[in-house]
Design an enzyme around this catalytic site. Structure first.
Site, PDB file in Angstrom:
ATOM      1  N   LYS A 125      36.020  56.027  44.050  1.00 60.81           N
ATOM      2  CA  LYS A 125      35.613  54.937  44.966  1.00 60.81           C
ATOM      3  C   LYS A 125      34.924  53.855  44.150  1.00 60.81           C
ATOM      4  O   LYS A 125      34.406  54.110  43.054  1.00 60.81           O
ATOM      5  CB  LYS A 125      34.675  55.457  46.063  1.00 60.81           C
ATOM      6  CG  LYS A 125      33.382  56.154  45.571  1.00 60.81           C
ATOM      7  CD  LYS A 125      32.256  55.235  45.176  1.00 60.81           C
ATOM      8  CE  LYS A 125      31.026  55.986  44.669  1.00 60.81           C
ATOM      9  NZ  LYS A 125      30.050  55.133  43.962  1.00 60.81           N
ATOM     10  N   PRO A 155      35.949  59.624  35.022  1.00 65.23           N
ATOM     11  CA  PRO A 155      34.885  60.103  34.135  1.00 65.23           C
ATOM     12  C   PRO A 155      33.733  60.736  34.918  1.00 65.23           C
ATOM     13  O   PRO A 155      33.454  60.335  36.051  1.00 65.23           O
ATOM     14  CB  PRO A 155      34.411  58.823  33.424  1.00 65.23           C
ATOM     15  CG  PRO A 155      34.907  57.685  34.245  1.00 65.23           C
ATOM     16  CD  PRO A 155      36.123  58.170  34.985  1.00 65.23           C
ATOM     17  N   GLY A 164      29.806  56.628  38.113  1.00 66.25           N
ATOM     18  CA  GLY A 164      29.568  55.731  39.248  1.00 66.25           C
ATOM     19  C   GLY A 164      30.789  55.553  40.127  1.00 66.25           C
ATOM     20  O   GLY A 164      30.799  54.725  41.036  1.00 66.25           O
ATOM     21  N   LEU A 165      31.835  56.352  39.868  1.00 67.56           N
ATOM     22  CA  LEU A 165      33.075  56.235  40.648  1.00 67.56           C
ATOM     23  C   LEU A 165      33.227  57.362  41.668  1.00 67.56           C
ATOM     24  O   LEU A 165      34.258  57.464  42.337  1.00 67.56           O
ATOM     25  CB  LEU A 165      34.289  56.256  39.702  1.00 67.56           C
ATOM     26  CG  LEU A 165      34.451  55.019  38.808  1.00 67.56           C
ATOM     27  CD1 LEU A 165      35.506  55.270  37.729  1.00 67.56           C
ATOM     28  CD2 LEU A 165      34.839  53.794  39.631  1.00 67.56           C
ATOM     29  N   GLY A 166      32.214  58.212  41.779  1.00 64.63           N
ATOM     30  CA  GLY A 166      32.257  59.284  42.775  1.00 64.63           C
ATOM     31  C   GLY A 166      33.285  60.354  42.476  1.00 64.63           C
ATOM     32  O   GLY A 166      33.768  61.016  43.388  1.00 64.63           O
ATOM     33  N   GLY A 167      33.611  60.559  41.210  1.00 67.16           N
ATOM     34  CA  GLY A 167      34.652  61.536  40.857  1.00 67.16           C
ATOM     35  C   GLY A 167      34.264  62.950  41.254  1.00 67.16           C
ATOM     36  O   GLY A 167      35.049  63.667  41.893  1.00 67.16           O
ATOM     37  N   GLY A 168      33.052  63.362  40.912  1.00 73.07           N
ATOM     38  CA  GLY A 168      32.577  64.707  41.276  1.00 73.07           C
ATOM     39  C   GLY A 168      32.488  64.853  42.788  1.00 73.07           C
ATOM     40  O   GLY A 168      32.828  65.903  43.349  1.00 73.07           O
ATOM     41  N   SER A 169      32.061  63.786  43.462  1.00 71.03           N
ATOM     42  CA  SER A 169      31.936  63.830  44.921  1.00 71.03           C
ATOM     43  C   SER A 169      33.306  63.969  45.569  1.00 71.03           C
ATOM     44  O   SER A 169      33.466  64.685  46.555  1.00 71.03           O
ATOM     45  CB  SER A 169      31.271  62.542  45.433  1.00 71.03           C
ATOM     46  OG  SER A 169      30.005  62.393  44.847  1.00 71.03           O
ATOM     47  N   ASP A 182      27.443  60.875  48.214  1.00 70.40           N
ATOM     48  CA  ASP A 182      28.733  60.184  48.307  1.00 70.40           C
ATOM     49  C   ASP A 182      29.833  61.063  48.904  1.00 70.40           C
ATOM     50  O   ASP A 182      30.948  60.587  49.138  1.00 70.40           O
ATOM     51  CB  ASP A 182      29.199  59.732  46.907  1.00 70.40           C
ATOM     52  CG  ASP A 182      28.294  58.668  46.318  1.00 70.40           C
ATOM     53  OD1 ASP A 182      27.503  58.076  47.072  1.00 70.40           O
ATOM     54  OD2 ASP A 182      28.388  58.437  45.093  1.00 70.40           O
TER      55      ASP A 182
END
Ligand code: C5P
Length: 303
Positions: free
Chosen positions: A17, A106, A110-115, A148
């Site tokens: 995101k 990554p 700050g792109l919410g990848g883990g979320s 997130d």
């Protein structure tokens, strides 16, 4: 039918995101901050394979796109693992899961990848373990896992997100996908550290309404002028090179440049796909990785 559904493997994409607008509007007694933010889903995604496993063990494996190992966060910080464990706890399920994540987004970017990985695990295991949880209950569990995660589970293409991240108001998305150039860093930032660096809650800030109108109209030039993130000043203090990287994106033709979440990912807004690819080809040396991404209908996408 149910027995078949319970044994098969699910394959899904969980997308990144962007925060096209982020204001910090308050501080809460629990230490978190109240936000007013616009989240936008991207087609840039990780691949997840989720399968049931005998016994109660949750096994998570992460590899890079090329198949190599990825620096793996410890289990208790890996949101995909945390999501599966939490689902076991709240439902009493004693079933296990095998989760394989092919990582492109990554970690700590700050792109919410883990979320979005966590949101994908919640959606997949609800089905594979045949939990039949109410959407509202699944969203509560999502909010416990991370601020997130509710957006990633249920936010659709574009959402106004308030509270700590749990209040979602879907917004009209652009009529056609918008195009972005993402400048990625392999060096994560700590979200808690960036929030901790805020001097206080800003008293005033720009209004969100013009941003929602620009997105709804698909007006990239207008949107590019309205990007705002209250965390940017702190992120720029902690990562001074980002200031120069913003200028590099503008010089390469980005209409405007924003910071996503607590960073360090910077994104340039492009007028269309070919311009985005041209910008990306010019800025490669300033970032660890550069990716062209466009709007997506949601974060969790079953294959
Ligand atoms: O919820 P999540 O684990 O993603 O948050 C990471 C950290 O970011 C929190 O520990 C908190 O310090 C900060 N945060 C915040 N206000 C938010 C979201 C995150 O202060 N709304």
């Amino acid at each position: 039918m149910a027995a078949v559904a319970a044994t098969h493997k699910l394959r899904l994409e969980t997308g990144a995101k962007l925060n096209l607008f982020l204001r910090v509007v308050g501080r809460r007694p629990d230490g978190y901050h109240e936000l007013e933010s616009i989240f936008h889903s991207l087609d840039f995604a990780d691949d997840l394979d989720v399968a049931p496993r005998p016994g109660a063990t949750i096994a998570v494996e992460m590899t890079s796109e090329s198949g190599g190992a990825v620096a793996f966060p410890p289990a208790e910080e890996n949101l995909a693992y945390v999501a599966a464990r939490r689902l076991q706890e709240v439902t009493g399920s004693e079933r296990g899961a095998e989760i394989h994540i092919r990582k492109r987004i990554p970690l700590g970017g700050g792109l919410g990848g883990g979320s979005s990985n966590a949101a994908g695990v919640l959606a997949a295991l609800d089905e594979l373990w045949e939990l039949g949880l109410q959407r509202s209950r699944l969203l509560e569990v999502a909010a416990e896992i991370g601020s997130d995660v509710p957006f990633c589970l249920d936010g659709g293409a574009t959402c106004l997100v308030t509270g700590r991240g749990e209040n979602l108001t879907p917004l009209p998305g652009p009529p056609l996908p918008m195009w972005f150039v993402l400048g990625l860093s392999d060096r994560p930032v700590s979200t808690a550290r960036v929030y901790g660096g805020l001097a206080g809650v800003p008293r005033t800030g720009p209004a969100v309404a013009p941003v929602t109108m620009a997105i709804g109209a698909g007006d990239a030039a207008e949107l590019a002028q309205l990007l705002h993130n209250d965390l940017e000043a702190v992120a720029l203090q902690q990562r001074p090179e980002l200031r120069e990287h913003k200028e590099v994106l503008v010089a390469a033709g980005a209409l405007g440049v924003g910071l996503s979440g607590s960073g360090p990912t910077l994104f340039g807004v492009a007028p269309d796909e070919s311009s985005a690819r041209e910008i990306a080809s010019k800025v490669g040396t300033s970032f660890d990785r550069v990716v062209v991404a466009s709007s997506a209908p949601n974060c969790v996408r079953f294959a």
